[in-house]
Scaffold this motif. Sequence first.
Motif, PDB file in Angstrom:
ATOM      1  N   TYR A  60      -5.141  -5.853   4.734  1.00  0.00           N
ATOM      2  CA  TYR A  60      -4.453  -5.715   6.020  1.00  0.00           C
ATOM      3  C   TYR A  60      -3.765  -4.353   6.116  1.00  0.00           C
ATOM      4  CZ  TYR A  60      -1.253  -6.501   9.872  1.00  0.00           C
ATOM      5  OH  TYR A  60      -0.560  -6.378  11.050  1.00  0.00           O
ATOM      6  N   VAL A  61      -3.062  -3.973   5.059  1.00  0.00           N
ATOM      7  CA  VAL A  61      -2.345  -2.693   5.056  1.00  0.00           C
ATOM      8  C   VAL A  61      -3.335  -1.536   5.173  1.00  0.00           C
ATOM      9  CG1 VAL A  61      -0.916  -1.162   3.643  1.00  0.00           C
ATOM     10  CG2 VAL A  61      -0.356  -3.579   3.805  1.00  0.00           C
ATOM     11  N   THR A  62      -4.434  -1.620   4.456  1.00  0.00           N
ATOM     12  CA  THR A  62      -5.451  -0.568   4.517  1.00  0.00           C
ATOM     13  C   THR A  62      -6.006  -0.429   5.931  1.00  0.00           C
ATOM     14  OG1 THR A  62      -6.029  -1.006   2.215  1.00  0.00           O
ATOM     15  CG2 THR A  62      -7.622   0.233   3.514  1.00  0.00           C
ATOM     16  N   ALA A  63      -6.283  -1.558   6.565  1.00  0.00           N
ATOM     17  CA  ALA A  63      -6.818  -1.527   7.933  1.00  0.00           C
ATOM     18  C   ALA A  63      -5.801  -0.955   8.914  1.00  0.00           C
ATOM     19  CB  ALA A  63      -7.232  -2.932   8.358  1.00  0.00           C
ATOM     20  N   ARG A  64      -4.545  -1.366   8.787  1.00  0.00           N
ATOM     21  CA  ARG A  64      -3.508  -0.877   9.704  1.00  0.00           C
ATOM     22  C   ARG A  64      -3.273   0.620   9.526  1.00  0.00           C
ATOM     23  NH1 ARG A  64      -1.784  -1.203  13.565  1.00  0.00           N
ATOM     24  NH2 ARG A  64       0.433  -1.599  13.481  1.00  0.00           N
ATOM     25  N   LEU A  65      -3.286   1.093   8.281  1.00  0.00           N
ATOM     26  CA  LEU A  65      -3.054   2.515   8.048  1.00  0.00           C
ATOM     27  C   LEU A  65      -4.271   3.353   8.417  1.00  0.00           C
ATOM     28  CD1 LEU A  65      -1.009   2.378   4.743  1.00  0.00           C
ATOM     29  CD2 LEU A  65      -0.175   2.911   7.033  1.00  0.00           C
ATOM     30  N   ALA A  66      -5.456   2.776   8.351  1.00  0.00           N
ATOM     31  CA  ALA A  66      -6.647   3.490   8.813  1.00  0.00           C
ATOM     32  C   ALA A  66      -6.598   3.630  10.334  1.00  0.00           C
ATOM     33  CB  ALA A  66      -7.905   2.750   8.387  1.00  0.00           C
ATOM     34  N   GLU A  67      -6.064   2.613  10.984  1.00  0.00           N
ATOM     35  CA  GLU A  67      -5.920   2.619  12.440  1.00  0.00           C
ATOM     36  C   GLU A  67      -4.863   3.638  12.878  1.00  0.00           C
ATOM     37  OE1 GLU A  67      -3.952  -0.610  15.325  1.00  0.00           O
ATOM     38  OE2 GLU A  67      -5.615  -1.376  14.126  1.00  0.00           O
ATOM     39  N   ASP A  68      -3.752   3.696  12.150  1.00  0.00           N
ATOM     40  CA  ASP A  68      -2.660   4.618  12.476  1.00  0.00           C
ATOM     41  C   ASP A  68      -2.033   5.135  11.188  1.00  0.00           C
ATOM     42  OD1 ASP A  68      -0.535   6.044  13.464  1.00  0.00           O
ATOM     43  OD2 ASP A  68       0.552   4.310  14.256  1.00  0.00           O
ATOM     44  N   PRO A  69      -2.443   6.322  10.718  1.00  0.00           N
ATOM     45  CA  PRO A  69      -1.895   6.847   9.468  1.00  0.00           C
ATOM     46  C   PRO A  69      -0.399   7.149   9.529  1.00  0.00           C
ATOM     47  CG  PRO A  69      -3.782   8.163  10.192  1.00  0.00           C
ATOM     48  CD  PRO A  69      -3.480   7.181  11.265  1.00  0.00           C
ATOM     49  N   HIS A  70       0.157   7.226  10.746  1.00  0.00           N
ATOM     50  CA  HIS A  70       1.579   7.538  10.906  1.00  0.00           C
ATOM     51  C   HIS A  70       2.447   6.290  11.031  1.00  0.00           C
ATOM     52  CE1 HIS A  70       0.766  11.805  11.438  1.00  0.00           C
ATOM     53  NE2 HIS A  70      -0.278  11.434  12.149  1.00  0.00           N
ATOM     54  N   LEU A  71       1.857   5.127  10.829  1.00  0.00           N
ATOM     55  CA  LEU A  71       2.595   3.873  10.962  1.00  0.00           C
ATOM     56  C   LEU A  71       3.761   3.847   9.986  1.00  0.00           C
ATOM     57  CD1 LEU A  71       2.605   1.058  12.326  1.00  0.00           C
ATOM     58  CD2 LEU A  71       1.253   0.258  10.395  1.00  0.00           C
ATOM     59  N   TRP A  72       4.937   3.564  10.499  1.00  0.00           N
ATOM     60  CA  TRP A  72       6.131   3.516   9.659  1.00  0.00           C
ATOM     61  C   TRP A  72       6.050   2.326   8.720  1.00  0.00           C
ATOM     62  CZ3 TRP A  72      10.907   4.454  13.280  1.00  0.00           C
ATOM     63  CH2 TRP A  72      10.842   5.753  13.786  1.00  0.00           C
ATOM     64  N   ALA A  73       6.543   2.512   7.530  1.00  0.00           N
ATOM     65  CA  ALA A  73       6.550   1.430   6.548  1.00  0.00           C
ATOM     66  C   ALA A  73       7.440   0.279   7.014  1.00  0.00           C
ATOM     67  CB  ALA A  73       7.009   1.944   5.190  1.00  0.00           C
ATOM     68  N   ALA A  74       8.510   0.586   7.743  1.00  0.00           N
ATOM     69  CA  ALA A  74       9.395  -0.475   8.247  1.00  0.00           C
ATOM     70  C   ALA A  74       8.656  -1.358   9.250  1.00  0.00           C
ATOM     71  CB  ALA A  74      10.633   0.136   8.888  1.00  0.00           C
ATOM     72  N   THR A  75       7.858  -0.752  10.108  1.00  0.00           N
ATOM     73  CA  THR A  75       7.063  -1.515  11.069  1.00  0.00           C
ATOM     74  C   THR A  75       6.029  -2.353  10.341  1.00  0.00           C
ATOM     75  OG1 THR A  75       7.347   0.256  12.677  1.00  0.00           O
ATOM     76  CG2 THR A  75       5.582  -1.318  13.098  1.00  0.00           C
ATOM     77  N   LEU A  76       5.398  -1.748   9.368  1.00  0.00           N
ATOM     78  CA  LEU A  76       4.400  -2.461   8.583  1.00  0.00           C
ATOM     79  C   LEU A  76       5.033  -3.630   7.835  1.00  0.00           C
ATOM     80  CD1 LEU A  76       1.445  -2.474   7.796  1.00  0.00           C
ATOM     81  CD2 LEU A  76       1.979  -0.899   5.960  1.00  0.00           C
ATOM     82  N   LEU A  77       6.231  -3.431   7.312  1.00  0.00           N
ATOM     83  CA  LEU A  77       6.924  -4.511   6.613  1.00  0.00           C
ATOM     84  C   LEU A  77       7.220  -5.670   7.562  1.00  0.00           C
ATOM     85  CD1 LEU A  77       8.255  -5.677   4.101  1.00  0.00           C
ATOM     86  CD2 LEU A  77      10.331  -4.435   4.719  1.00  0.00           C
ATOM     87  N   ASP A  78       7.607  -5.370   8.804  1.00  0.00           N
ATOM     88  CA  ASP A  78       7.839  -6.437   9.784  1.00  0.00           C
ATOM     89  C   ASP A  78       6.561  -7.243  10.012  1.00  0.00           C
ATOM     90  OD1 ASP A  78      10.469  -5.690  10.075  1.00  0.00           O
ATOM     91  OD2 ASP A  78      10.122  -4.507  11.896  1.00  0.00           O
ATOM     92  N   GLU A  79       5.439  -6.550  10.104  1.00  0.00           N
ATOM     93  CA  GLU A  79       4.162  -7.244  10.286  1.00  0.00           C
ATOM     94  C   GLU A  79       3.810  -8.073   9.054  1.00  0.00           C
ATOM     95  OE1 GLU A  79       1.190  -4.366  11.328  1.00  0.00           O
ATOM     96  OE2 GLU A  79       2.337  -3.626  13.037  1.00  0.00           O
ATOM     97  N   LEU A  80       4.060  -7.514   7.878  1.00  0.00           N
ATOM     98  CA  LEU A  80       3.740  -8.232   6.641  1.00  0.00           C
ATOM     99  C   LEU A  80       4.618  -9.469   6.469  1.00  0.00           C
ATOM    100  CD1 LEU A  80       3.206  -5.284   4.132  1.00  0.00           C
ATOM    101  CD2 LEU A  80       1.471  -6.734   5.187  1.00  0.00           C
ATOM    102  N   ARG A  81       5.856  -9.373   6.902  1.00  0.00           N
ATOM    103  CA  ARG A  81       6.740 -10.544   6.804  1.00  0.00           C
ATOM    104  C   ARG A  81       6.227 -11.688   7.661  1.00  0.00           C
ATOM    105  NH1 ARG A  81      12.295  -7.260   6.566  1.00  0.00           N
ATOM    106  NH2 ARG A  81      12.401  -7.067   4.308  1.00  0.00           N
ATOM    107  N   SER A  82       5.671 -11.356   8.822  1.00  0.00           N
ATOM    108  CA  SER A  82       5.118 -12.422   9.666  1.00  0.00           C
ATOM    109  C   SER A  82       3.869 -13.042   9.034  1.00  0.00           C
ATOM    110  CB  SER A  82       4.799 -11.890  11.065  1.00  0.00           C
ATOM    111  OG  SER A  82       3.716 -10.984  11.010  1.00  0.00           O
ATOM    112  N   LEU A  83       3.267 -12.316   8.080  1.00  0.00           N
ATOM    113  CA  LEU A  83       2.095 -12.841   7.372  1.00  0.00           C
ATOM    114  C   LEU A  83       2.463 -13.531   6.059  1.00  0.00           C
ATOM    115  CD1 LEU A  83      -0.311  -9.811   7.874  1.00  0.00           C
ATOM    116  CD2 LEU A  83      -0.365 -12.002   9.074  1.00  0.00           C
ATOM    117  N   GLY A  84       3.763 -13.523   5.728  1.00  0.00           N
ATOM    118  CA  GLY A  84       4.206 -14.232   4.533  1.00  0.00           C
ATOM    119  C   GLY A  84       4.649 -13.364   3.375  1.00  0.00           C
ATOM    120  N   CYS A  85       4.694 -12.068   3.549  1.00  0.00           N
ATOM    121  CA  CYS A  85       5.170 -11.175   2.483  1.00  0.00           C
ATOM    122  C   CYS A  85       6.693 -11.255   2.439  1.00  0.00           C
ATOM    123  CB  CYS A  85       4.724  -9.741   2.753  1.00  0.00           C
ATOM    124  SG  CYS A  85       5.268  -8.562   1.510  1.00  0.00           S
ATOM    125  N   ASP A  86       7.242 -11.462   1.257  1.00  0.00           N
ATOM    126  CA  ASP A  86       8.694 -11.592   1.170  1.00  0.00           C
ATOM    127  C   ASP A  86       9.346 -10.448   0.402  1.00  0.00           C
ATOM    128  OD1 ASP A  86       7.718 -12.251  -1.276  1.00  0.00           O
ATOM    129  OD2 ASP A  86       8.833 -14.111  -1.501  1.00  0.00           O
TER     130      ASP A  86
END
Length: 154
Positions: A60-86
């Motif tokens: 998921y992270v690889t796909a999101r960063l390929a889509e937008d290499p400038h994606l903030w890690a904080a935004t990505l963490l919010d998305e990962l939390r909704s997927l179950g990353c703690d």
Amino acid sequence: MLSERSSVDIHALKRQGMTISEIRRTHHDRKTFRAYLSGERTPGQRERAAPDPFDAFVDYVTARLAEDPHLWAATLLDELRSLGCDGAYPTPTRQIRDRGLRPACTACAHVTQRPNAIIDHPPGDETQFDWLELPDPPEHWGFSIVGSPTSSPR
């Protein structure tokens, strides 16, 4: 875990014709020696006791960063939390960096290669001026310019 030096030593002893039981006299377990001699383990790298919890999110992270290499890690963490990353904020940032998941942005590659002007001056010898825009200022104020030194002399 064996150090690089211990690994070199056991490989040398094995090449000299010593058996695993004889090498074992160096106070390590035979299974450990077999794993290093067969190449199952790498010296200096500790095996994880449990699977890495971030492995489930790598695709998921690889796909999101390929889509937008400038994606903030904080935004990505919010998305990962909704997927179950703690994990906390340092977890995805460390994993992205260690695994090399963030692709290089070709549009930004030239930025570090452009020439930069270095202006050598003592602190406080230069002032930066900016417009001050206030919401609904009185008309008699006119225009406001604010000046501030670029750095403190102290």
